[in-house]
Design a protein around this motif. Structure first.
Motif, PDB file in Angstrom:
ATOM      1  N   PHE A   1      75.158 -50.397  14.279  1.00 16.22           N
ATOM      2  CA  PHE A   1      75.350 -50.972  12.944  1.00 16.22           C
ATOM      3  C   PHE A   1      75.753 -49.902  11.929  1.00 16.22           C
ATOM      4  CE2 PHE A   1      73.460 -51.978   8.783  1.00 16.22           C
ATOM      5  CZ  PHE A   1      74.208 -53.110   8.466  1.00 16.22           C
ATOM      6  N   PHE A   2      75.084 -48.751  11.970  1.00 14.02           N
ATOM      7  CA  PHE A   2      75.385 -47.675  11.018  1.00 14.02           C
ATOM      8  C   PHE A   2      76.793 -47.120  11.228  1.00 14.02           C
ATOM      9  CE2 PHE A   2      70.567 -46.648  10.828  1.00 14.02           C
ATOM     10  CZ  PHE A   2      70.369 -47.700   9.944  1.00 14.02           C
ATOM     11  N   VAL A   3      77.228 -47.040  12.480  1.00 20.68           N
ATOM     12  CA  VAL A   3      78.593 -46.569  12.749  1.00 20.68           C
ATOM     13  C   VAL A   3      79.606 -47.566  12.189  1.00 20.68           C
ATOM     14  CG1 VAL A   3      80.288 -46.169  14.591  1.00 20.68           C
ATOM     15  CG2 VAL A   3      78.016 -45.135  14.733  1.00 20.68           C
ATOM     16  N   ILE A   4      79.343 -48.847  12.370  1.00 23.67           N
ATOM     17  CA  ILE A   4      80.236 -49.872  11.821  1.00 23.67           C
ATOM     18  C   ILE A   4      80.272 -49.783  10.297  1.00 23.67           C
ATOM     19  CG2 ILE A   4      80.556 -52.373  11.517  1.00 23.67           C
ATOM     20  CD1 ILE A   4      79.444 -52.639  14.431  1.00 23.67           C
ATOM     21  N   CYS A   5      79.107 -49.616   9.683  1.00 22.39           N
ATOM     22  CA  CYS A   5      79.051 -49.479   8.220  1.00 22.39           C
ATOM     23  C   CYS A   5      79.843 -48.261   7.758  1.00 22.39           C
ATOM     24  CB  CYS A   5      77.605 -49.373   7.744  1.00 22.39           C
ATOM     25  SG  CYS A   5      76.710 -50.922   7.853  1.00 22.39           S
ATOM     26  N   PHE A   6      79.725 -47.161   8.491  1.00 23.73           N
ATOM     27  CA  PHE A   6      80.473 -45.962   8.126  1.00 23.73           C
ATOM     28  C   PHE A   6      81.977 -46.209   8.199  1.00 23.73           C
ATOM     29  CE2 PHE A   6      82.774 -42.155   9.564  1.00 23.73           C
ATOM     30  CZ  PHE A   6      82.657 -41.400   8.409  1.00 23.73           C
ATOM     31  N   THR A   7      82.428 -46.906   9.234  1.00 25.04           N
ATOM     32  CA  THR A   7      83.865 -47.138   9.370  1.00 25.04           C
ATOM     33  C   THR A   7      84.407 -48.023   8.250  1.00 25.04           C
ATOM     34  OG1 THR A   7      83.565 -49.022  10.859  1.00 25.04           O
ATOM     35  CG2 THR A   7      83.847 -46.843  11.870  1.00 25.04           C
ATOM     36  N   HIS A   8      83.544 -48.847   7.670  1.00 23.92           N
ATOM     37  CA  HIS A   8      83.991 -49.718   6.584  1.00 23.92           C
ATOM     38  C   HIS A   8      83.877 -49.066   5.205  1.00 23.92           C
ATOM     39  CE1 HIS A   8      83.759 -52.739   9.724  1.00 23.92           C
ATOM     40  NE2 HIS A   8      84.487 -53.517   8.949  1.00 23.92           N
ATOM     41  N   THR A   9      82.926 -48.152   5.041  1.00 23.36           N
ATOM     42  CA  THR A   9      82.688 -47.576   3.711  1.00 23.36           C
ATOM     43  C   THR A   9      83.066 -46.106   3.604  1.00 23.36           C
ATOM     44  OG1 THR A   9      80.429 -46.891   4.224  1.00 23.36           O
ATOM     45  CG2 THR A   9      80.728 -49.137   3.363  1.00 23.36           C
ATOM     46  N   LEU A  10      83.114 -45.408   4.735  1.00 25.84           N
ATOM     47  CA  LEU A  10      83.339 -43.960   4.785  1.00 25.84           C
ATOM     48  C   LEU A  10      82.305 -43.181   3.980  1.00 25.84           C
ATOM     49  CD1 LEU A  10      87.231 -43.796   4.626  1.00 25.84           C
ATOM     50  CD2 LEU A  10      85.751 -43.763   6.631  1.00 25.84           C
ATOM     51  N   ASN A  11      81.120 -43.757   3.851  1.00 29.05           N
ATOM     52  CA  ASN A  11      80.006 -43.106   3.179  1.00 29.05           C
ATOM     53  C   ASN A  11      79.225 -42.308   4.227  1.00 29.05           C
ATOM     54  OD1 ASN A  11      77.603 -42.426   1.917  1.00 29.05           O
ATOM     55  ND2 ASN A  11      77.457 -44.358   0.808  1.00 29.05           N
ATOM     56  N   LEU A  12      79.086 -41.010   4.025  1.00 32.00           N
ATOM     57  CA  LEU A  12      78.430 -40.144   5.008  1.00 32.00           C
ATOM     58  C   LEU A  12      76.948 -40.448   5.202  1.00 32.00           C
ATOM     59  CD1 LEU A  12      80.137 -36.701   4.354  1.00 32.00           C
ATOM     60  CD2 LEU A  12      80.504 -38.286   6.234  1.00 32.00           C
ATOM     61  N   LEU A  13      76.343 -41.185   4.296  1.00 30.79           N
ATOM     62  CA  LEU A  13      74.943 -41.587   4.464  1.00 30.79           C
ATOM     63  C   LEU A  13      74.744 -42.331   5.785  1.00 30.79           C
ATOM     64  CD1 LEU A  13      72.047 -41.962   3.469  1.00 30.79           C
ATOM     65  CD2 LEU A  13      72.825 -44.028   2.304  1.00 30.79           C
ATOM     66  N   TRP A  14      75.713 -43.144   6.151  1.00 28.24           N
ATOM     67  CA  TRP A  14      75.603 -43.905   7.400  1.00 28.24           C
ATOM     68  C   TRP A  14      75.575 -42.980   8.608  1.00 28.24           C
ATOM     69  CZ3 TRP A  14      73.802 -48.381   6.436  1.00 28.24           C
ATOM     70  CH2 TRP A  14      74.187 -49.091   5.302  1.00 28.24           C
ATOM     71  N   VAL A  15      76.343 -41.916   8.578  1.00 27.16           N
ATOM     72  CA  VAL A  15      76.356 -40.945   9.676  1.00 27.16           C
ATOM     73  C   VAL A  15      74.999 -40.251   9.770  1.00 27.16           C
ATOM     74  CG1 VAL A  15      77.428 -38.839  10.572  1.00 27.16           C
ATOM     75  CG2 VAL A  15      78.844 -40.606   9.501  1.00 27.16           C
ATOM     76  N   VAL A  16      74.447 -39.887   8.629  1.00 30.83           N
ATOM     77  CA  VAL A  16      73.125 -39.253   8.599  1.00 30.83           C
ATOM     78  C   VAL A  16      72.088 -40.198   9.207  1.00 30.83           C
ATOM     79  CG1 VAL A  16      71.299 -38.411   7.075  1.00 30.83           C
ATOM     80  CG2 VAL A  16      73.683 -37.787   6.627  1.00 30.83           C
ATOM     81  N   LEU A  17      72.164 -41.482   8.866  1.00 33.01           N
ATOM     82  CA  LEU A  17      71.212 -42.459   9.397  1.00 33.01           C
ATOM     83  C   LEU A  17      71.326 -42.616  10.913  1.00 33.01           C
ATOM     84  CD1 LEU A  17      71.316 -45.190   6.618  1.00 33.01           C
ATOM     85  CD2 LEU A  17      69.426 -43.650   7.160  1.00 33.01           C
ATOM     86  N   VAL A  18      72.528 -42.472  11.449  1.00 36.38           N
ATOM     87  CA  VAL A  18      72.716 -42.557  12.904  1.00 36.38           C
ATOM     88  C   VAL A  18      71.838 -41.518  13.603  1.00 36.38           C
ATOM     89  CG1 VAL A  18      74.357 -42.095  14.778  1.00 36.38           C
ATOM     90  CG2 VAL A  18      75.030 -43.558  12.866  1.00 36.38           C
ATOM     91  N   PHE A  19      71.746 -40.329  13.023  1.00 36.34           N
ATOM     92  CA  PHE A  19      70.975 -39.262  13.654  1.00 36.34           C
ATOM     93  C   PHE A  19      69.488 -39.288  13.296  1.00 36.34           C
ATOM     94  CE2 PHE A  19      75.341 -37.683  13.684  1.00 36.34           C
ATOM     95  CZ  PHE A  19      75.465 -37.384  15.031  1.00 36.34           C
TER      96      PHE A  19
END
Length: 105
Positions: free
Chosen positions: A33-51
């Motif tokens: 879900f976080f990867v999908i959110c990142f691809t739609h928003t390009l907000n790096l917070l989503w990448v941080v949440l993945v880890f």
């Protein structure tokens, strides 16, 4: 390098209860879900949440299973963030496979 299924055997040793497996499966779902959110928003917070999310949800699962301290010591001993001592991607797959096996059985 450890065989994929040998690593899975080690993973299953520390992940036996349905509740723990559910939290680990939730980890994988949230990471997708976080990867999908990142691809739609390009907000790096989503990448941080993945880890970060595995440390939260997997930890809760191990607290419920009652082996949280054991997992910490095994992970420290293997110098990895998971008890199986495998890559994050293999661990991601183990969570999904183990949960599906638990649901089917």
């Amino acid at each position: 390098m450890r065989n994929f299924w040998e690593g899975y055997r080690v993973f299953k040793k520390y992940h036996t209860t349905a509740l723990n497996l559910m939290f680990h499966f939730l980890t994988s779902v949230l990471q997708i879900f976080f990867v999908i959110c990142f691809t739609h928003t390009l907000n790096l917070l989503w990448v941080v949440l993945v880890f970060i999310i595995p440390y939260i949800t997997d930890g809760i699962g191990h607290i419920f299973e009652g082996n949280f301290k054991k997992i910490l010591s095994v992970s420290k001993e293997k110098k990895r963030s998971n008890s199986a001592g495998v890559s994050g991607f293999d661990n991601f797959l183990y969570r999904i496979i183990a949960f599906c096996q638990k649901v089917i059985s």
